[in-house]
Design a protein around this motif. Structure first.
Motif, PDB file in Angstrom:
ATOM      1  N   ILE A  53      51.986  42.341   0.497  1.00  0.00           N
ATOM      2  CA  ILE A  53      52.015  43.501  -0.400  1.00  0.00           C
ATOM      3  C   ILE A  53      52.423  44.791   0.316  1.00  0.00           C
ATOM      4  CG2 ILE A  53      50.600  44.988  -1.891  1.00  0.00           C
ATOM      5  CD1 ILE A  53      49.105  42.440  -2.756  1.00  0.00           C
ATOM      6  N   PRO A  54      51.792  45.160   1.448  1.00  0.00           N
ATOM      7  CA  PRO A  54      52.234  46.391   2.124  1.00  0.00           C
ATOM      8  C   PRO A  54      53.695  46.340   2.545  1.00  0.00           C
ATOM      9  CG  PRO A  54      50.083  45.698   2.951  1.00  0.00           C
ATOM     10  CD  PRO A  54      50.608  44.567   2.125  1.00  0.00           C
ATOM     11  N   ALA A  55      54.197  45.152   2.891  1.00  0.00           N
ATOM     12  CA  ALA A  55      55.580  45.027   3.342  1.00  0.00           C
ATOM     13  C   ALA A  55      56.562  45.264   2.200  1.00  0.00           C
ATOM     14  CB  ALA A  55      55.805  43.653   3.968  1.00  0.00           C
ATOM     15  N   VAL A  56      56.318  44.648   1.057  1.00  0.00           N
ATOM     16  CA  VAL A  56      57.253  44.846  -0.064  1.00  0.00           C
ATOM     17  C   VAL A  56      57.172  46.282  -0.560  1.00  0.00           C
ATOM     18  CG1 VAL A  56      55.720  44.108  -1.945  1.00  0.00           C
ATOM     19  CG2 VAL A  56      58.164  43.785  -2.162  1.00  0.00           C
ATOM     20  N   ALA A  57      55.990  46.893  -0.472  1.00  0.00           N
ATOM     21  CA  ALA A  57      55.866  48.309  -0.833  1.00  0.00           C
ATOM     22  C   ALA A  57      56.689  49.179   0.112  1.00  0.00           C
ATOM     23  CB  ALA A  57      54.401  48.730  -0.802  1.00  0.00           C
ATOM     24  N   ALA A  58      56.659  48.852   1.405  1.00  0.00           N
ATOM     25  CA  ALA A  58      57.428  49.616   2.386  1.00  0.00           C
ATOM     26  C   ALA A  58      58.929  49.476   2.143  1.00  0.00           C
ATOM     27  CB  ALA A  58      57.084  49.154   3.805  1.00  0.00           C
ATOM     28  N   PHE A  82      66.444  40.872  -0.583  1.00  0.00           N
ATOM     29  CA  PHE A  82      65.698  40.129  -1.599  1.00  0.00           C
ATOM     30  C   PHE A  82      64.419  39.653  -0.949  1.00  0.00           C
ATOM     31  CE2 PHE A  82      64.445  36.492  -4.181  1.00  0.00           C
ATOM     32  CZ  PHE A  82      64.567  37.019  -5.461  1.00  0.00           C
ATOM     33  N   PHE A  83      63.278  39.860  -1.631  1.00  0.00           N
ATOM     34  CA  PHE A  83      61.960  39.587  -1.035  1.00  0.00           C
ATOM     35  C   PHE A  83      61.303  38.393  -1.699  1.00  0.00           C
ATOM     36  CE2 PHE A  83      57.395  39.960  -0.645  1.00  0.00           C
ATOM     37  CZ  PHE A  83      57.222  40.309   0.685  1.00  0.00           C
ATOM     38  N   MET A  84      60.672  37.546  -0.870  1.00  0.00           N
ATOM     39  CA  MET A  84      59.941  36.384  -1.370  1.00  0.00           C
ATOM     40  C   MET A  84      58.569  36.325  -0.713  1.00  0.00           C
ATOM     41  SD  MET A  84      63.041  33.593  -1.189  1.00  0.00           S
ATOM     42  CE  MET A  84      62.048  32.324  -1.972  1.00  0.00           C
ATOM     43  N   GLY A  85      57.526  36.271  -1.509  1.00  0.00           N
ATOM     44  CA  GLY A  85      56.172  36.201  -0.973  1.00  0.00           C
ATOM     45  C   GLY A  85      55.170  35.881  -2.053  1.00  0.00           C
ATOM     46  N   SER A  86      54.000  35.397  -1.639  1.00  0.00           N
ATOM     47  CA  SER A  86      52.939  35.062  -2.593  1.00  0.00           C
ATOM     48  C   SER A  86      51.580  35.624  -2.180  1.00  0.00           C
ATOM     49  CB  SER A  86      52.840  33.539  -2.756  1.00  0.00           C
ATOM     50  OG  SER A  86      54.035  33.002  -3.279  1.00  0.00           O
ATOM     51  N   VAL A 131      64.015  38.395   2.923  1.00  0.00           N
ATOM     52  CA  VAL A 131      62.770  38.541   3.693  1.00  0.00           C
ATOM     53  C   VAL A 131      61.688  37.693   3.034  1.00  0.00           C
ATOM     54  CG1 VAL A 131      60.949  40.139   4.407  1.00  0.00           C
ATOM     55  CG2 VAL A 131      63.351  40.833   4.535  1.00  0.00           C
ATOM     56  N   VAL A 132      60.987  36.909   3.857  1.00  0.00           N
ATOM     57  CA  VAL A 132      59.974  35.978   3.356  1.00  0.00           C
ATOM     58  C   VAL A 132      58.658  36.225   4.081  1.00  0.00           C
ATOM     59  CG1 VAL A 132      59.386  33.550   2.983  1.00  0.00           C
ATOM     60  CG2 VAL A 132      61.797  34.270   2.970  1.00  0.00           C
ATOM     61  N   ILE A 133      57.578  36.376   3.315  1.00  0.00           N
ATOM     62  CA  ILE A 133      56.235  36.500   3.902  1.00  0.00           C
ATOM     63  C   ILE A 133      55.271  35.649   3.080  1.00  0.00           C
ATOM     64  CG2 ILE A 133      54.350  38.034   4.564  1.00  0.00           C
ATOM     65  CD1 ILE A 133      56.258  40.336   4.670  1.00  0.00           C
ATOM     66  N   ALA A 134      54.712  34.620   3.690  1.00  0.00           N
ATOM     67  CA  ALA A 134      53.672  33.799   3.050  1.00  0.00           C
ATOM     68  C   ALA A 134      54.086  33.380   1.639  1.00  0.00           C
ATOM     69  CB  ALA A 134      52.350  34.554   3.024  1.00  0.00           C
ATOM     70  N   TYR A 135      55.269  32.759   1.532  1.00  0.00           N
ATOM     71  CA  TYR A 135      55.754  32.376   0.213  1.00  0.00           C
ATOM     72  C   TYR A 135      55.039  31.136  -0.334  1.00  0.00           C
ATOM     73  CZ  TYR A 135      58.746  31.227  -3.683  1.00  0.00           C
ATOM     74  OH  TYR A 135      59.193  30.942  -4.942  1.00  0.00           O
ATOM     75  N   GLY A 136      54.876  30.127   0.512  1.00  0.00           N
ATOM     76  CA  GLY A 136      54.124  28.952   0.075  1.00  0.00           C
ATOM     77  C   GLY A 136      54.958  27.727  -0.235  1.00  0.00           C
ATOM     78  N   GLN A 137      56.285  27.805  -0.079  1.00  0.00           N
ATOM     79  CA  GLN A 137      57.155  26.635  -0.194  1.00  0.00           C
ATOM     80  C   GLN A 137      58.174  26.674   0.938  1.00  0.00           C
ATOM     81  OE1 GLN A 137      59.061  25.616  -3.944  1.00  0.00           O
ATOM     82  NE2 GLN A 137      57.541  26.775  -5.108  1.00  0.00           N
ATOM     83  N   PRO A 163      48.617  36.689  -5.641  1.00  0.00           N
ATOM     84  CA  PRO A 163      48.220  38.070  -5.343  1.00  0.00           C
ATOM     85  C   PRO A 163      49.407  39.026  -5.263  1.00  0.00           C
ATOM     86  CG  PRO A 163      46.955  36.557  -4.001  1.00  0.00           C
ATOM     87  CD  PRO A 163      47.986  35.726  -4.718  1.00  0.00           C
ATOM     88  N   LEU A 164      50.485  38.571  -4.622  1.00  0.00           N
ATOM     89  CA  LEU A 164      51.641  39.470  -4.504  1.00  0.00           C
ATOM     90  C   LEU A 164      52.308  39.692  -5.857  1.00  0.00           C
ATOM     91  CD1 LEU A 164      54.073  39.959  -1.711  1.00  0.00           C
ATOM     92  CD2 LEU A 164      55.046  39.564  -3.957  1.00  0.00           C
ATOM     93  N   ALA A 165      52.437  38.624  -6.646  1.00  0.00           N
ATOM     94  CA  ALA A 165      53.060  38.758  -7.963  1.00  0.00           C
ATOM     95  C   ALA A 165      52.243  39.673  -8.865  1.00  0.00           C
ATOM     96  CB  ALA A 165      53.223  37.387  -8.610  1.00  0.00           C
TER      97      ALA A 165
END
Length: 324
Positions: free
Chosen positions: A18-23, A9-13, A89-95, A53-55
């Motif tokens: 973006i490249p990571a969730v695409a991968a 499950f991916f979390m990011g903002s 997996v979390v990348i730059a989520y913001g919370q 941006p990610l959403a």
């Protein structure tokens, strides 16, 4: 026997994810269960609700993006739990994530942090690396803990910074290396027993969120610190100063600059020096910063030669903070 895909499950903002969730989505080794991001926020002059941006990217690709107002809400935690992820997996989520989410999956939460930990824990690691003139940066694949970027680190993948590296260009480098390494690192954690190593907390440094006002240039600073600020503030918030036109001050964004050789003349900070269609500005100790590209108020970005044709600047004029 082929191993089953790892449920993620991916979390990011931020756009860095973006490249990571695409991968993850494209990998046959991963089953991407879902994507979560920050709620849409007012943006622009009209304050229209705008996705992160990610959403925005994920929705354009057909993903259903969950946007909990509070990531620690029991409703959201129960939703993620119902998907039965192996790892989050979390990348730059913001919370900040709390305990109820950190330990939900069997392999916990893996955070991709954009620095060589324990350096630059916090909200602005890429900006801070450029601003401070670091020679290298990287992404740390870390096991999320309760504190701010305090968790043990699985692996760090490093990159070198170019001479004129900007926050934008370094973010792109780090996004690409994170995407390249993420699937392999997840596999090593889940299938191969990769262990995280505790950070050296005694040498940790932190960095805070950047305010838009930081981009105002202070000509009393050194040439090098102002150049680093110019590149660190690209693409946001940009750097600017003010110049006098009649009885009005006009804003001038400085987009590209370099250091000149030290000047022996005694000049005031902010003093304009014009030499053969070149714009130079005195900083502390009378050292000169040469401006290459600018964006005048209300106009497009341009070469400084084009700006000088109609700016009316003269030798001895001053660029200021706008407070005088």
């Amino acid at each position: 026997m082929k191993q089953a895909p790892i449920k993620v499950f991916f979390m990011g903002s931020g756009s860095i994810g973006i490249p990571a969730v695409a991968a993850l989505h494209e990998s046959s080794e991963i089953e991407l269960l879902g994507v979560a991001s920050q709620p849409d926020r007012p943006a622009g002059r009209k304050k229209r609700l705008t996705p992160s941006p990610l959403a925005a990217w994920a929705e354009s690709e057909g993903f259903s993006v969950h946007k909990p107002e509070k990531v620690s809400s029991q409703e959201f935690v129960d939703y993620v739990a119902s998907l039965k992820p192996d790892i989050v997996v979390v990348i730059a989520y913001g919370q900040l994530l709390r305990e109820n989410l950190l330990h939900l999956a069997p392999f916990g939460c893996l955070n991709v942090h954009a620095s060589i930990l324990p350096s630059y824990r916090g909200a602005s690691p890429i900006f801070s690396a450029v601003l401070n003139g670091e020679k290298e940066s990287g992404v740390s694949m870390m096991q999320m803990a309760k504190g701010m970027d305090t968790g043990a680190v699985y692996r760090t993948h490093k990159v070198n910074l170019d001479k004129n590296e900007t926050t934008g260009s370094l973010e792109q480098k780090l996004a690409e290396i994170a995407a390249k390494q993420l699937v392999n690192d997840i596999q090593d954690v889940v299938y191969n027993g990769l262990k995280a190593i505790e950070q050296n907390h005694d040498t940790a440094t932190s960095c805070s969120k950047i305010d838009k006002s930081f981009g105002l240039i202070d000509w009393d600073q050194t040439v090098e610190s102002n150049i680093r600020k110019i590149y660190a503030c690209q693409p946001w918030p940009g750097t600017w100063t003010y110049y006098q036109v009649g009885d009005k001050l006009k804003r001038l964004a400085i987009c590209e600059a370099s250091a000149c050789e030290s000047s022996s003349s005694n000049r005031t900070s902010g003093e304009v020096v014009l030499e053969e269609s070149c714009l130079k500005v005195a900083c502390s100790s009378s050292d000169l910063l040469q401006v290459h590209r600018v964006k005048p108020e209300g106009k497009r970005e341009m070469d400084v030669k084009d700006f000088l044709l109609g700016a009316g600047l003269k030798n001895g004029d001053s660029l200021t903070s706008g407070n005088s």
